[in-house]
Design a protein around this motif. Sequence first.
Motif, PDB file in Angstrom:
ATOM      1  N   LYS A   1       0.856  -1.131  -0.029  1.00  0.00           N
ATOM      2  CA  LYS A   1      -0.030  -0.087   0.053  1.00  0.00           C
ATOM      3  C   LYS A   1       0.660   1.130   0.222  1.00  0.00           C
ATOM      4  O   LYS A   1       0.601   2.258  -0.752  1.00  0.00           O
ATOM      5  N   GLN A   2       2.038   1.235   0.541  1.00  0.00           N
ATOM      6  CA  GLN A   2       2.703   2.326   0.787  1.00  0.00           C
ATOM      7  C   GLN A   2       3.538   2.713  -0.384  1.00  0.00           C
ATOM      8  O   GLN A   2       3.656   3.882  -0.552  1.00  0.00           O
ATOM      9  N   THR A   3       3.961   1.608  -1.283  1.00  0.00           N
ATOM     10  CA  THR A   3       4.879   2.068  -2.254  1.00  0.00           C
ATOM     11  C   THR A   3       3.841   1.900  -3.416  1.00  0.00           C
ATOM     12  O   THR A   3       4.348   2.539  -4.455  1.00  0.00           O
ATOM     13  N   GLY A   4       2.802   1.162  -3.441  1.00  0.00           N
ATOM     14  CA  GLY A   4       1.794   1.393  -4.832  1.00  0.00           C
ATOM     15  C   GLY A   4       2.223   0.342  -5.700  1.00  0.00           C
ATOM     16  O   GLY A   4       1.672   0.284  -6.982  1.00  0.00           O
ATOM     17  N   VAL A   5       3.340  -0.325  -5.521  1.00  0.00           N
ATOM     18  CA  VAL A   5       4.052  -1.319  -6.247  1.00  0.00           C
ATOM     19  C   VAL A   5       2.967  -2.551  -6.572  1.00  0.00           C
ATOM     20  O   VAL A   5       2.473  -3.244  -5.280  1.00  0.00           O
ATOM     21  N   LEU A   6       2.805  -3.227  -7.768  1.00  0.00           N
ATOM     22  CA  LEU A   6       1.993  -4.317  -7.925  1.00  0.00           C
ATOM     23  C   LEU A   6       2.679  -5.563  -7.335  1.00  0.00           C
ATOM     24  O   LEU A   6       3.806  -5.869  -7.275  1.00  0.00           O
ATOM     25  N   LEU A   7       1.775  -6.176  -6.397  1.00  0.00           N
ATOM     26  CA  LEU A   7       2.116  -7.604  -6.155  1.00  0.00           C
ATOM     27  C   LEU A   7       1.029  -8.520  -6.221  1.00  0.00           C
ATOM     28  O   LEU A   7      -0.278  -8.272  -5.715  1.00  0.00           O
ATOM     29  N   GLN A   8       1.452  -9.561  -6.888  1.00  0.00           N
ATOM     30  CA  GLN A   8       0.170 -10.671  -7.176  1.00  0.00           C
ATOM     31  C   GLN A   8       0.836 -12.100  -6.517  1.00  0.00           C
ATOM     32  O   GLN A   8       1.943 -12.504  -6.785  1.00  0.00           O
ATOM     33  N   VAL A   9      -0.102 -12.726  -5.893  1.00  0.00           N
ATOM     34  CA  VAL A   9       0.200 -14.090  -5.225  1.00  0.00           C
ATOM     35  C   VAL A   9      -0.086 -15.297  -6.360  1.00  0.00           C
ATOM     36  O   VAL A   9      -1.079 -15.127  -6.920  1.00  0.00           O
ATOM     37  N   GLY A  10       0.802 -16.354  -6.264  1.00  0.00           N
ATOM     38  CA  GLY A  10       0.758 -17.084  -7.217  1.00  0.00           C
ATOM     39  C   GLY A  10      -0.243 -18.441  -7.078  1.00  0.00           C
ATOM     40  O   GLY A  10       0.260 -19.751  -6.935  1.00  0.00           O
ATOM     41  N   SER A  11      -1.339 -18.310  -6.946  1.00  0.00           N
ATOM     42  CA  SER A  11      -2.273 -19.386  -6.547  1.00  0.00           C
ATOM     43  C   SER A  11      -3.147 -19.308  -7.916  1.00  0.00           C
ATOM     44  O   SER A  11      -4.288 -18.605  -7.654  1.00  0.00           O
ATOM     45  N   GLN A  12      -3.080 -20.218  -8.741  1.00  0.00           N
ATOM     46  CA  GLN A  12      -3.612 -19.790 -10.083  1.00  0.00           C
ATOM     47  C   GLN A  12      -5.014 -20.506 -10.250  1.00  0.00           C
ATOM     48  O   GLN A  12      -5.669 -19.842 -11.282  1.00  0.00           O
ATOM     49  N   ARG A  13      -5.548 -20.962  -9.147  1.00  0.00           N
ATOM     50  CA  ARG A  13      -7.023 -20.968  -9.162  1.00  0.00           C
ATOM     51  C   ARG A  13      -7.755 -19.932  -9.217  1.00  0.00           C
ATOM     52  O   ARG A  13      -8.919 -19.801  -9.801  1.00  0.00           O
ATOM     53  N   VAL A  14      -7.246 -18.997  -9.051  1.00  0.00           N
ATOM     54  CA  VAL A  14      -7.796 -17.576  -8.964  1.00  0.00           C
ATOM     55  C   VAL A  14      -8.078 -17.284 -10.387  1.00  0.00           C
ATOM     56  O   VAL A  14      -9.207 -16.263 -10.663  1.00  0.00           O
TER      57      VAL A  14
END
Length: 462
Positions: A158-171
């Motif tokens: 939230k502070q950096t605004g940089v994208l982060l995605q977690v790798g659980s592919q069922r989503v």
Amino acid sequence: MKNRRKFLKQFAAASLAAPLASYAAISDEEIQKRIIPYEKNYSAFDDIHVAIIGFGIMGSRNAKTILQIPGIKLKAVCDLYKGRLERAKELYGNDLFVTQSYQDVLNRSDIDAVIICTSDQWHDKISIDAMRKRKAVYCEKPMVHQLNQGWEVINVQKQTGVLLQVGSQRVSSIAYAEAKKFYKAGEIGQLNCIEASFDRHTALGAWQYTMPPDASADTIVWKKYFKSSSNLPFDAKRFFWWRNYKEYGTGVAGDLFVHLLSGIHFLTDSTGPSRIFATGDLSYWKDGRNVPDVMTGVMEYKATKEHSAFQVLLKVNLASGAEKVESGKVKFYGTEGVFDFGWNDFTIYRNKFPSFPNIGGWDALDTYPEAMQREIMKSYKQKYPQSEGLQADAKPIRFMAPEGYDDRFDHFVNFFESVRNGKPVVEDASFGFRAAAPCLACNESYFQRKVINWDPVRMKLI
């Protein structure tokens, strides 16, 4: 009700309006089959330069997957074992930058995104460091190693605004997306229970991976393997079989339960359970590991505006005696039907309660005098005349992804689309932590032998 009628009209071809037969008695030949529509959609504008941190099984597989996406360029690979860096150059050329220090990767100005595939212990630290260096982050599940690490990752994102995605592919699975439409339309009635399992029956499935003959402190930067200082002598098993040790991995709960919960949370829009209990045993793989090879978990999901109250029953067995080498199943039980998931397919079985009570069969009726039985049946038919005109059961329907479909590919496509266009990722830090935390709580429950109480909204222990 209006939305449900609209949905049924749109999906009339699927014949879901009629009650489906009990799935216990259905053969595969009796199931109607539908291929889920699918088209690879991605934009290719500027190239995205990617580094992979951790080039073991997941890292090397992920490299092959991302390079199928137009515009993705693999520029750097980091691993503590020299042999994997040599292999990376064999595969992707001598111009590939390789290093045994992830900081070297983060300090490069030509890297746009990193894919973190290390042992679980490093997920939070490298993700945080990467975001602070303005690198987009794709972090393999689970997002964190310990329950107390989740909020720092969320806050830094939230502070950096940089994208982060977690790798659980069922989503990102088209099967789960398709099933979600039916779930939201009320096609299985009120959800009340989910059974989900991941069983394996091989040494590889139990994480006894092939180790290189040159494994030593000369080929592996052993001291860098630990987040804090350690005097532990070199141990190849602790490095190559890290999933078997709670100091570096998260066991079957963090490695496999998290896949199951990610799909469940996506489909139901749930924030997670409020009570968690797990038990287990080190039953077969007595190879020095300190995590169980059999674990069962029970989770209680309270009713919210998104879903009814339901129970989740989880199981992993790494010595299952299963017919298949690896078998996984997820079943959503509702008051009017069942979703039965495979990997990228699901079957809908519909079994709606009739508007009248059952009578006869396994019943007390034939224990009464014969004259009384006749009187009861006469009264029953007068009260429930509709009982004599039952509608024939419709066939269950199986929805399948097209042959060759890969939900990991779609998960990466979604990530890189977010990197290019700035749109929200499909599995952000909050979602990733809400999927991981109940699994990590299973480990806490198992080792502490107690029920774990969890606030799924505030994401805190109670």
